[in-house]
Design a protein around this motif. Sequence first.
Motif, short mmCIF file in Angstrom:
data_model
loop_
_atom_site.label_atom_id
_atom_site.label_comp_id
_atom_site.label_asym_id
_atom_site.label_seq_id
_atom_site.Cartn_x
_atom_site.Cartn_y
_atom_site.Cartn_z
N MET A 1 24.49 15.49 29.41
CA MET A 1 24.86 15.16 28.00
C MET A 1 23.62 13.70 27.73
N GLY A 2 23.25 13.96 26.52
CA GLY A 2 22.41 12.98 26.02
C GLY A 2 20.96 12.98 26.34
N GLU A 3 20.50 14.25 26.83
CA GLU A 3 19.01 14.62 27.15
C GLU A 3 18.22 14.24 25.69
N HIS A 4 17.08 13.86 25.97
CA HIS A 4 16.21 13.38 24.95
C HIS A 4 16.46 12.03 24.30
N ALA A 5 17.75 11.86 23.97
CA ALA A 5 18.30 10.63 23.58
C ALA A 5 18.22 9.44 24.75
N VAL A 6 18.23 9.48 25.91
CA VAL A 6 18.11 8.81 27.01
C VAL A 6 16.92 8.14 27.00
N VAL A 7 15.63 8.90 26.55
CA VAL A 7 14.26 8.39 26.82
C VAL A 7 14.11 7.23 25.73
N TYR A 8 15.15 7.15 24.45
CA TYR A 8 15.16 6.12 23.54
C TYR A 8 16.16 5.09 23.68
N GLY A 9 16.66 5.13 25.01
CA GLY A 9 17.60 4.03 25.20
C GLY A 9 19.23 4.46 25.05
N TYR A 10 19.47 5.55 24.37
CA TYR A 10 20.64 5.93 24.03
C TYR A 10 21.50 6.26 25.62
N PRO A 11 22.96 6.24 25.27
CA PRO A 11 23.69 6.80 26.74
C PRO A 11 23.32 8.17 27.09
N ALA A 12 23.68 8.35 28.17
CA ALA A 12 23.47 9.64 28.74
C ALA A 12 24.35 9.93 29.91
N PHE A 13 24.55 11.12 30.39
CA PHE A 13 24.95 11.27 31.66
C PHE A 13 24.81 12.63 32.56
#
Length: 302
Positions: A1-13
């Motif tokens: 969860m959070g793929e792509h967003a994690v590259v921009y510093g958002y949470p992911a797991f």
Amino acid sequence: MGEHAVVYGYPAFAIPLLSTPVIVKMQQSKENSLISKYYAGKIDKIPDSLSGVKYLINLLDSELNKEHLNYTINIDSGLPIERGMGSSAAIVAAITRAFFDFFKKDLNHNLLLDYVNKSETITHGKASGLDALTVSSDDPIKFGKDVEPEHFNFNSEGFIVIADSGVKGRTKETVADVRKMYDQDPKKIGAYLQQLGDYATQASNYLIKGNLKKLGLVFTLANEALTKLNLAIPKTDKLIEAANHAGALGSKITGGGRGGCIICLARNLKNAQMIQKALIKSGAEQTWIQPLSIYAEDEDIG
């Protein structure tokens, strides 16, 4: 969860697929060669589709093979490549461990991550580091902005069902395209990415609480956000529709998108098997079922 967003510093797991190992064996031979279901032949002839693997092998060889030994590397993996399943990271982590074992050198975790991330950058462009951490761990891992990645456990019922669409994902391309869309309209695209980060936080909390119904809803919402980022294709849409119609609590594409795999949430094993049957009927090339209960924190056994 959070793929792509994690590259921009958002949470992911991400959670490791403990039931699907990658095994790499090395033995001395007459010439340097690779044997795998993706390619078999001389290492210097490895195709561009495995550029990260070739880069890593050459790097490890230059740093560890001081006696210029020849060897054969054999990869046995049940994971398809380019499907958003972290298979490239799993493969290069196993190759790195095999090299250090073969040349009788010590390998610590940070050094392993360094090699995997270098290879992943060649394969996918900018690597978030999430895949490298996940495939080298037995526990789920959270990523967050300005905080160190952390392991977490949850005692949740339910199952995940994963289906391979048979269509190769294009992570390098999709990461670049999302970046292009973001640069052109940072407010609109940034909102989608923030949503994905929020959904990752919500999903990890629902896992810890064991709230499968709300977790399934977050799967669906995350898939809608990923679709708005132009990451869905008709084949994955068809599989998601089939899974949801068969009783999935929620389903989403996973990884870079535009192909690859989908992941579905099932309430129990019977439900998971019904979903699996529907996915196969709808054209899934491979499917996997994994219980969420295996991620519960180990209890002391007296």
